[in-house]
Structures are given as C-alpha cells and as structure tokens.
Design an enzyme around this catalytic site. Structure first.
Site, PDB file in Angstrom:
ATOM      1  N   GLY A  18     -20.122  -8.584  30.709  1.00 19.07           N
ATOM      2  CA  GLY A  18     -20.286  -7.058  30.970  1.00 19.07           C
ATOM      3  C   GLY A  18     -19.289  -6.288  30.873  1.00 19.07           C
ATOM      4  O   GLY A  18     -19.323  -4.957  31.421  1.00 19.07           O
ATOM      5  N   SER A  34     -15.687 -20.451  18.812  1.00 19.22           N
ATOM      6  CA  SER A  34     -16.907 -21.313  19.567  1.00 19.22           C
ATOM      7  C   SER A  34     -16.721 -22.719  18.693  1.00 19.22           C
ATOM      8  O   SER A  34     -16.601 -22.750  17.535  1.00 19.22           O
ATOM      9  CB  SER A  34     -17.997 -20.546  19.351  1.00 19.22           C
ATOM     10  OG  SER A  34     -19.305 -21.456  19.656  1.00 19.22           O
ATOM     11  N   ASP A  68     -15.204 -12.754  32.423  1.00 21.69           N
ATOM     12  CA  ASP A  68     -15.845 -12.194  31.343  1.00 21.69           C
ATOM     13  C   ASP A  68     -17.367 -11.711  31.856  1.00 21.69           C
ATOM     14  O   ASP A  68     -17.677 -12.027  32.971  1.00 21.69           O
ATOM     15  CB  ASP A  68     -16.140 -13.132  29.965  1.00 21.69           C
ATOM     16  CG  ASP A  68     -17.113 -14.428  30.158  1.00 21.69           C
ATOM     17  OD1 ASP A  68     -18.050 -14.244  30.870  1.00 21.69           O
ATOM     18  OD2 ASP A  68     -16.546 -15.216  29.374  1.00 21.69           O
ATOM     19  N   HIS A 119     -22.251 -16.486  31.194  1.00 20.27           N
ATOM     20  CA  HIS A 119     -22.542 -16.377  29.669  1.00 20.27           C
ATOM     21  C   HIS A 119     -23.376 -15.213  29.239  1.00 20.27           C
ATOM     22  O   HIS A 119     -24.027 -15.052  28.427  1.00 20.27           O
ATOM     23  CB  HIS A 119     -23.739 -17.755  29.634  1.00 20.27           C
ATOM     24  CG  HIS A 119     -23.511 -18.473  28.268  1.00 20.27           C
ATOM     25  ND1 HIS A 119     -22.413 -19.633  28.318  1.00 20.27           N
ATOM     26  CD2 HIS A 119     -24.082 -18.464  27.277  1.00 20.27           C
ATOM     27  CE1 HIS A 119     -22.490 -19.878  27.186  1.00 20.27           C
ATOM     28  NE2 HIS A 119     -23.307 -19.430  26.516  1.00 20.27           N
ATOM     29  N   THR A 138     -17.620 -25.243  28.222  1.00 17.63           N
ATOM     30  CA  THR A 138     -18.604 -24.401  28.784  1.00 17.63           C
ATOM     31  C   THR A 138     -19.645 -25.449  29.606  1.00 17.63           C
ATOM     32  O   THR A 138     -19.796 -26.324  29.197  1.00 17.63           O
ATOM     33  CB  THR A 138     -19.214 -23.935  27.914  1.00 17.63           C
ATOM     34  OG1 THR A 138     -18.568 -22.580  26.883  1.00 17.63           O
ATOM     35  CG2 THR A 138     -20.707 -23.231  28.201  1.00 17.63           C
TER      36      THR A 138
END
Length: 408
Positions: free
Chosen positions: A298, A122, A296, A265, A172
């Site tokens: 969950g 990140s 992505d 997110h 992002t």
C-alpha cells in the site's frame, strides 16, 4: 517503443518519467500494457478490501510537525544489514517483470541501483540472478524465496543466489496457495514470458501457467524448522516475509530469522486482512529491536514511508508503482518512481526536524480513528471501466485474452 515476445507486447523504453505523484502512473500504464497483465499487477483478492485499505489505513496516523529545529538539508541515506543505501525505500519482489518490460528484472535492478535502493528478486523472475548481478555489479540485492517442495530445487536456488552475490533471502510464508484473484480469472491471465528457475531446473518454462498453477509448485506448509534449514543450507541471512501479528514475529525470531517483513502480499491473499501499517506497532513492540523490520503493501507516498519508519520499520518496500515505472520508462522509469517517493519523504524530514533516517524513527506520530476508503475495486462490476485499446497494448497478430490482450 514496443517489442513482442510470441505476440506479447513488451515496453523497450528507457526514459525518465515526469509525474506529480506515483498514483497517476496507474492510468498511464493502461495505454501500454495488455489488460490481463495490468490486472495481474494492479488487482487484489476477492473484493479487494485489503488491497484498498492498505493505502487508506495510512490515514489512521498523523505526522506531528516540528518547528524551530534549526536544521536543513536532511539526508535519506541509511544502512541496512551492512549495506549502504541512499534511501530507506526498497524494491519489493514481484514475479515476471517481463510483463512490463523486455529487460524485465535487469532493468528494475538497474533503476534501483541508480536510485541507491535495495532491490529484491522473485523466485518467479524472468531473468536469472546471474544476469541481474552482471548488470548491476555489487549493488545491494536480496532474493525472495517461494519454498519448493523439492529441496534439490531449493539447494540449486540457494547456491545460485549466494554465488551471484545476493545479501539475503526473504522467505515468503503468507502465500502457500494463491488468493482468489477475480481480476485474473476474468482476464484469463497466464504468465506470458518464461521464468528462469523453472527453465533451468525442470525444463518447464512457466510460460502459460496461471498464478494458482505456479503456487502449486511451492510448499503448502512452512514451519519454524524450515527457517532454520534454509539458513543452514543457504548460508545467508533469512527474513520471514508475510508476518502480520506478534505471535508469528516471536516464532520467526525463535526459529533464527534475521529479520521480519510485515506484509499481506499487497492485498493479494486474504481479503479483509488488516492493513500492514495498522499491525506494525504491535509487531514492532514484539520484535523490540532484536531484528530489522521491513514493511510493504500500500505504500504510495513519502508520508507513508515516514509513518512506517516512525512506527518501527527499518526499510519500506514499494511494489506496483515501480512496475508501472518499468513499463513506462524502463530502468530510468523505476529510478523516477523511487526518487519521486524519496523526494516527498525528504520534504517531510525537513518539516519535522529530522536530519537523518534514524531521527525519523523517533518522530511524533498520533493514531486517530479515521479512514478514507475511496479507492475503486477492480472486481466491482459497477465501477469497472472499459480498458483502453491502443496499438501498444494489443497482442501482435492475434487477440487472445489468455495471454494478456483485450477483446473489444
């Protein structure tokens, strides 16, 4: 087993984790992690409907078994953007791994390398891209970008990332401002450990900032022209992360994106947004194989990985579970989490006659009208549990909820 940064407790473990499934780690990690830090990782926005539904929605899809396939020993190895991987599971970018372990992203990346998984770092990482690269060599790595309003900052980031050998950038686009995260507000969460790019560029460590304050440093508007500019300035492939509908997928590809990340997110931005797995078939149809797709949000089981690949994804990202593994076992704990999900995935490959990951992409999946939304919300006072108090999850010397400790 615990060290302290200005009183904030950090794990220094490096041990494999025994587990039956990754869900059980969420309770175990509460005993070694301060309350505010735990809820920063674990919680979603508002009533957490999307956070809960991301996992429950995988039950909307059934895997049709296959027999008489005369096949054994399936392989989970795959190729992605020219990188050889041992698993289609990847490590999603999450800020501030130092809230889980003293070695932060370095340990996470080492765990990903050991498991043969793609690691992504990140913009708000504690450890530098150079430190991570030094510790992991040429293992596959991507970088997640929160685009700054300051293009000089962006250029500094691009140059550092490319020099460190990262293979791509994930831009992002779904977190221009912070979602309303009630659990973070209740615990007064602020980042307790310095963030590298803040330290090296603006001299402001990021330490002590809230999530909303952190996001305020990022661009509050992003358009197709930014995708093209990032590609040109960085010289790296750019994936657009946060695509949740076909129209945005078309726009991203039209702007030159090299890939799509279907993500909400982790349910931390818009509450009541659809689950990513529910939107994947529509987006995959729009993309139509023109660029790779990552999903992505969950993902907790090997069956989730299987379903995502069968519905159009090329890689499947995990987030919260690997941070629990990091806190409980360091690099080896991260490796344990990846291996647990990958082993579940491999069992399903055998039971469906899928010899390769490519075979999984053609597996028979049936959609049904069913949900199992039985996960408790962190923000519902009626189900909030008392947070455990242990020697390892308390601040050293003082008890200050603003930096992550409980008050009882």
């Amino acid at each position: 087993m615990t060290v302290y940064y200005k009183g904030f407790p950090q794990s220094d473990r490096n041990e494999a984790i025994k587990m039956v499934n990754v869900d059980e780690l969420e309770d175990r990690v509460r005993k070694v992690m301060p309350e505010a830090a735990y809820y920063y990782i674990a919680s979603g926005s508002e009533n957490e409907w999307t956070w809960r539904n991301n996992t429950a929605a995988f039950n909307h899809f059934q895997i049709v078994p296959r027999s008489l396939t005369n096949m054994d020993n399936p392989s989970t190895e795959t190729q992605f953007m020219g990188m050889d991987l041992k698993t289609p599971i990847m490590i999603c970018p999450i800020a501030c791994h130092g809230i889980a372990h003293k070695d932060a992203e370095v340990a996470t990346a080492q765990g990903a390398k050991a498991a043969g998984a793609l690691f992504s770092s990140s913009t708000y990482a504690n450890r530098s891209v150079e430190d991570i690269a030094t510790a992991t060599g040429d293992s596959p790595k991507f970088f997640q970008l929160y685009l700054s309003k300051d293009w000089d900052f962006n250029k500094m980031v691009f140059d550092a990332v490319k020099s460190a050998g990262y293979k791509g950038i994930m831009l992002t686009v779904d977190a221009l401002v912070s979602g309303y995260r009630e659990a973070n507000l209740r615990t007064n969460f602020t980042f307790p450990v310095p963030l590298d790019f803040f330290t090296r560029y603006v001299g402001a460590e990021g330490e002590g900032m809230s999530v909303a304050q952190m996001y305020a440093n990022s661009a509050q508007k992003i358009g197709p022209a930014d995708v093209a500019k990032i590609k040109e300035m960085s010289g790296l492939p750019v994936f657009v992360k946060g695509v949740m509908n076909a129209e945005d997928a078309y726009m991203a590809i039209g702007a030159g994106a090299d890939g799509i990340v279907v993500s909400n997110h982790g349910g931390r931005e818009i509450d009541t947004a659809p689950a990513t797995i529910d939107m994947l078939p529509e987006i995959a149809a729009a993309v139509n194989g023109r660029v790779p797709i990552i999903l992505d949000s969950g993902v907790r089981r090997g069956s989730h990985v299987f379903k995502a690949l069968a519905l159009g994804a090329d890689l499947v990202g995990i987030g919260r579970p690997f941070l629990y593994g990091l806190a409980l076992g360091g690099a080896k704990g991260v490796e344990s989490v990846i291996n647990q999900i990958n082993n579940e995935f491999k069992i399903l490959m055998q039971l469906t006659g899928c010899k390769t990951v490519e075979d999984v992409k053609h597996a028979d999946i049936r959609q049904i009208n069913y949900t199992a939304d039985n996960l408790p919300s962190n923000t519902d006072p009626s189900v909030r549990r008392a947070y455990p108090v242990t020697k390892e999850n308390q601040m050293e010397g003082t008890q200050d909820a603003a930096t992550g400790a409980s008050k009882h």
